[in-house]
Design a protein around this motif. Structure first.
Motif, PDB file in Angstrom:
ATOM      1  N   SER A  34      -5.562   3.541   1.899  1.00 22.14           N
ATOM      2  CA  SER A  34      -6.197   2.330   2.386  1.00 22.14           C
ATOM      3  C   SER A  34      -7.291   2.678   3.386  1.00 22.14           C
ATOM      4  N   GLN A  68      -6.232   4.169   6.990  1.00 21.42           N
ATOM      5  CA  GLN A  68      -4.891   3.827   7.480  1.00 21.42           C
ATOM      6  C   GLN A  68      -4.026   5.068   7.699  1.00 21.42           C
ATOM      7  N   ASP A  69      -4.169   6.070   6.823  1.00 21.90           N
ATOM      8  CA  ASP A  69      -3.280   7.224   6.992  1.00 21.90           C
ATOM      9  C   ASP A  69      -3.895   8.339   7.825  1.00 21.90           C
ATOM     10  N   SER A  70      -4.573   7.932   8.872  1.00 25.75           N
ATOM     11  CA  SER A  70      -5.037   8.875   9.898  1.00 25.75           C
ATOM     12  C   SER A  70      -5.985   9.937   9.359  1.00 25.75           C
ATOM     13  N   THR A  71      -6.895   9.535   8.495  1.00 21.27           N
ATOM     14  CA  THR A  71      -7.921  10.452   8.013  1.00 21.27           C
ATOM     15  C   THR A  71      -9.283   9.774   8.120  1.00 21.27           C
ATOM     16  N   MET A  80       1.011   5.084   1.193  1.00 24.86           N
ATOM     17  CA  MET A  80       0.317   5.932   2.167  1.00 24.86           C
ATOM     18  C   MET A  80       0.001   7.228   1.453  1.00 24.86           C
ATOM     19  N   ASN A  81      -1.280   7.603   1.491  1.00 25.59           N
ATOM     20  CA  ASN A  81      -1.727   8.720   0.682  1.00 25.59           C
ATOM     21  C   ASN A  81      -1.014  10.026   0.978  1.00 25.59           C
ATOM     22  N   ASN A  82      -0.923  10.375   2.255  1.00 29.44           N
ATOM     23  CA  ASN A  82      -0.274  11.647   2.523  1.00 29.44           C
ATOM     24  C   ASN A  82       1.165  11.467   2.982  1.00 29.44           C
ATOM     25  N   PHE A 118       0.838  -1.204   0.000  1.00 31.06           N
ATOM     26  CA  PHE A 118       0.000   0.000   0.000  1.00 31.06           C
ATOM     27  C   PHE A 118       0.867   1.246   0.000  1.00 31.06           C
ATOM     28  N   ARG A 146     -10.043   3.372  13.059  1.00 30.44           N
ATOM     29  CA  ARG A 146     -10.769   2.105  12.887  1.00 30.44           C
ATOM     30  C   ARG A 146     -12.112   2.127  13.599  1.00 30.44           C
ATOM     31  N   GLU A 206      -8.014   1.497  25.056  1.00 32.17           N
ATOM     32  CA  GLU A 206      -6.895   0.622  25.400  1.00 32.17           C
ATOM     33  C   GLU A 206      -6.517   0.784  26.880  1.00 32.17           C
ATOM     34  N   ASP A 211       1.091   2.944  13.526  1.00 36.55           N
ATOM     35  CA  ASP A 211       1.214   3.212  14.971  1.00 36.55           C
ATOM     36  C   ASP A 211       1.134   1.941  15.802  1.00 36.55           C
ATOM     37  N   PRO A 226      -4.288  11.472  15.292  1.00 30.44           N
ATOM     38  CA  PRO A 226      -2.943  11.000  15.629  1.00 30.44           C
ATOM     39  C   PRO A 226      -2.630   9.597  15.088  1.00 30.44           C
ATOM     40  N   THR A 227      -3.631   8.757  14.924  1.00 30.29           N
ATOM     41  CA  THR A 227      -3.354   7.397  14.438  1.00 30.29           C
ATOM     42  C   THR A 227      -4.387   7.014  13.384  1.00 30.29           C
ATOM     43  N   LYS A 228      -4.217   5.816  12.808  1.00 33.13           N
ATOM     44  CA  LYS A 228      -5.202   5.313  11.854  1.00 33.13           C
ATOM     45  C   LYS A 228      -6.566   5.248  12.536  1.00 33.13           C
ATOM     46  N   TYR A 254      -7.851  -1.054   0.032  1.00 31.92           N
ATOM     47  CA  TYR A 254      -6.850  -0.130  -0.477  1.00 31.92           C
ATOM     48  C   TYR A 254      -7.348   0.350  -1.833  1.00 31.92           C
TER      49      TYR A 254
END
Lengths: 449, 349
Positions: free
Chosen positions: B193, B211-214, A65-67, A63, B236, B297, A116, B232-234, B171
């Motif tokens: 993704s 996946q890219d934190s959006t 990563m887009n940004n 994959f 889900r 968590e 992460d 800050p993170t992916k 993806y």
């Protein structure tokens, strides 16, 4: 990249061309009595199967990563599988990840730094690459993937050594070493290697960023050959024929002995001489011993340069090119004088490698602003071609050593222990494709305060 | 993305949650669903077995073998008769929840089944395994199969107001399906993704966590999208409230809530609810009311009221990280599955 998290499960990535011996190694790890509970992720169907260990199949899915930057690719299948595996983590304490023979190790490595969850729970310990001594030469020539697998490796197993003679092995090792000067190379038969050589290696661990054997950090020398001659008072002649270049730089220095240590001791003087002023010699001009660079003008015919010797003893001749390329040699009254010791500084001349290592060792302090600008620019422009880098830097005004390592554009660094009494200097290595050694050296030196 | 730190309206001291019972499934709670009548709770462990608890007493009603190599998801049919499970053994299993017991095994079509989900009308079950979808009748008949996609399907969601439309993430973005045709109905392409999808109850938006934190908001009619940065993170964790006004998102320790009323979330500042010290692992809006449940968590379970109170309505610390949580039908109780496999049912505050 944050590597400060405790309690992470180490992962060893096993790469290598099909048939190199990955599965043999994997089975060896699984059957060895090392007390570790190991989970195996397989991308290729091999004959692995040990009851108490967990074996999971994976499909390679890369994959972008887009940004992220263009080379920030990760492996989606690994994020999914490892994410699930980590939820049952009390059942094992080490992960072995076997990639396909055609896998690019870049996205695999980057997965552990870009995601992460992976970064928090897993620690990429090392990339172990198995190569088949009988076929790797051809694979290096034919396959991008094999070149990358070698370049990315922390540990290289030169396997199936029983099928190849010593001379070929030495050549192979030289060739691989030239590509990846930072990896530990082990010669193996049936992938037999000590477990501690491949598990718990700490290849991406900043604390061990420069567990590099210093001899592999040799800079590129301005000469390709040196020979030690035992000479008596009188006049010798350096005879040089036609070669690939119209001139050649040579330096002749007295040397204390014919051991490699003695030769090493004068090598630095030769480096200095080669970077100093040169004197151009036409045929017939004398070539005296001393710390001066002599540039021999060459032609189509054989040319002779008299070498006056005043005191008997050992002398080291450093030549810009290998003498054999010019049919060159030293002659005395009794004919050809062979060297008592000869060393080539470019062990592998047949291959003009695409993948190489560039080691830089420079004493002194760096200007942090210049370093940032240079490194930022380098990674932005050459990131896709830089596979691995690591080093220790001396930053002006900082008491601690700065250690770093990186994969492509991902850079991980932090202050380490204080320099204390140690002489402040910078040691770093880049392993990559089409690296320009001079440009890297020059750029880095430009960062000195 | 900057966040508004306070909501509107009154503040108040959060209460703790009253525990009803505690159970155990032995390993990380990978799936947790209430039966449609609210009388049972099914919880799967990542290592395989599925336990069905009596919702009132916590008594273990059924111990199902699940999937030997790991259970990934559960879905209870709307009529309550069948519990579907998906697993890392490549199988979908249908467990009879009526008197007779018994189960049926279906082939997902790949080594790893990520998801199985009943359609809103209960007539179909969709499974996502590897790069393909399969559609089943409740009797286990295979009705339809998608062509293989370019990348592994990470999530599949029915359109809430229709049993004829599906959305999948992978993806490459979001894909809409009308089962019957092997090709997708539409593709909303994006070079990244997407991990999860959530269709707003009115069908207008499909949100994806990436996946890219959006987070993306796709307008299902036009295929236009809004992209929300700054997590800050992916991401889900996604949940819509019943009115389709609020989308709650995880992607880090904060619970971030987007208001889709009026002109929509474009350019707006989301509400942020902060109590968790570590990443939020699951989010659920109430099935009726305005309340939002979050679990992290760090072991904290929090109840929020977006648009109402600025602080938490209730906070409850557990001895284990929170893996899954869900409101009971009617929103009177809350079930929480832990990362150590404990299952706790609380009274709703």
């Amino acid at each position: 990249m944050d590597t400060a998290t405790d309690n992470r499960v180490p992962v060893t990535v096993l790469t290598g061309f099909l048939g190199a011996g990955k599965t043999t190694l994997l089975n060896r790890v699984l059957t060895e009595n090392h007390g570790k509970r190991i989970a195996v992720i397989e991308n290729e169907f091999g004959e692995v199967g040990v009851d108490q260990d967990l074996v999971i199949g994976a499909d390679e899915e890369v994959f972008e990563m887009n940004n992220g930057c263009i080379c920030c690719t990760v492996r989606g299948d690994l994020i999914r599988i490892l994410g699930s595996l980590m939820k049952r983590r009390d059942k094992f304490d080490y992960i072995l990840l076997e990639t396909t023979g055609m896998a690019d190790p870049g996205p695999v490595a980057q997965t552990f730094f870009m995601d992460d969850e992976m970064q928090q729970k897993l620690e990429l310990d090392a990339i172990v690459t198995v190569v088949d001594a009988g076929h790797v030469d051809q694979h290096i020539d034919d396959s991008d993937e094999v070149r990358e697998q070698i370049a990315f490796a922390d540990v290289l197993l030169l396997n199936k050594v029983d099928l190849v003679d010593e001379e070929k092995l030495a050549g192979l090792e030289g060739r691989i070493r030239n590509m990846n000067a930072a990896a530990k190379i082990y010669r193996t038969k049936d992938a037999a290697v000590e477990m501690e050589s491949i598990l718990g290696v700490g290849g991406f661990d900043l604390d061990r960023a420069l567990d590099l054997d210093p001899k592999f950090m040799e800079p590129e020398y301005p000469f390709e050959w040196s020979g030690v001659y035992d000479l008596q008072p009188g006049t010798y002649e350096l005879v040089v024929g036609e070669g690939p270049d119209p001139s050649m730089g040579v330096v002749l220095l007295p040397v204390a002995g014919d051991s490699s240590e003695a030769l090493e001791a004068v090598r630095e003087n030769a480096v200095l001489a080669f970077s100093g002023e040169e004197r151009v010699l036409a045929a017939g001009d004398g070539l005296p011993a001393g710390g001066r660079l002599n540039r021999l003008e060459l032609g189509t015919e054989e040319r002779r340069f008299p070498v006056p010797v005043e005191e008997s003893g050992l002398y080291a001749l450093f030549t810009e090119h290998c003498p054999e390329e010019f049919g060159a040699g030293l002659r005395g009254a009794a004919g050809e004088v062979p060297p008592v010791r000869a060393v080539e500084y470019k062990p592998d001349h047949e291959h003009d490698e695409e993948v190489t290592s560039v080691g830089i060792t420079v004493p002194g302090d760096l200007d942090p602003d210049r370093l940032n600008a240079w490194l930022g620019d380098l990674l932005a422009n050459k990131g896709p071609d830089i596979f691995r880098m690591k080093g220790i830097l001396s930053i002006r005004g900082e008491e601690e050593r700065f250690v770093f390592q990186g994969v492509h554009m991902l850079f991980d660094g932090r202050p380490d222990r204080p320099w204390g009494e140690e002489e402040r200097s910078n040691t770093l290595i880049f392993i990559g494709r089409n690296l320009d050694r001079d440009e890297l050296n020059e750029g880095f030196r430009g960062c000195l305060a | 993305m900057s966040r508004v730190r306070t909501g509107t309206g009154r503040a108040g001291k959060p209460v703790s949650l009253a525990r009803v019972w505690t159970g155990d499934v032995g390993s990380y709670a990978s799936g947790l669903v209430w039966s449609p009548d609210g009388k049972q709770v099914a919880v799967s462990g990542i290592e395989g077995p599925v336990t069905v608890f009596d919702a009132a007493s916590g008594e273990r009603r059924h111990e199902l073998s699940g999937h030997g190599s790991g259970t990934t998801a559960l879905s209870w049919s709307p009529d309550g008769r069948l519990l579907a499970s998906a697993g890392q053994d490549g199988k979908v299993r249908l467990w009879s929840m009526t008197g007779t017991g018994g189960s049926q095994e279906l082939n997902g079509g790949s080594a790893w089944v990520e998801k199985a989900a009943w359609s809103p009308d209960g007539r179909y079950l969709v499974s996502a395994a590897g790069r393909r979808l399969r559609l089943w009748k409740p009797d286990g008949t295979l009705l339809w199969e998608s062509r293989d996609q370019q990348s592994t399907i990470t999530d599949v969601q029915w359109r809430p107001d229709s049993s004829r439309e599906l959305a999948t993430t992978a993806y490459g973005g979001l894909t809409l399906w009308k089962p019957g045709s092997p090709e997708p109905a539409r593709r909303f392409e994006w070079k990244g993704s997407s991990l999860v999808a959530a269709w707003s109850p009115n069908g207008k938006f499909i949100a994806t966590g990436d996946q890219d934190s959006t987070v993306h908001f796709w307008i299902s009619k036009t295929g236009h999208d809004l992209q929300m940065y700054g997590y800050p993170t992916k991401v889900r964790e996604l949940s819509w409230n019943t009115t389709s006004r609020y989308l709650a998102t995880g992607g880090g320790p904060a619970v971030t809530v987007w208001d889709c009323s009026g002109k929509g979330p474009a350019g707006s500042q989301p509400l942020a609810f902060e109590a968790h010290e570590d990443a939020v692992n699951d989010l659920a809006f109430g099935l009726r009311g305005p309340r939002l449940l979050s679990g992290g968590e760090d072991g904290l379970v929090a109840v929020w009221e977006p648009g109402g109170r600025s602080g938490a309505v209730a906070l409850q610390a557990l001895d284990t990280g929170v893996a899954r949580l869900a409101w009971a039908p009617g929103d009177k109780r809350i079930a929480v599955g832990g990362s150590d496999g404990t299952v706790t049912v609380f009274e709703a505050p």
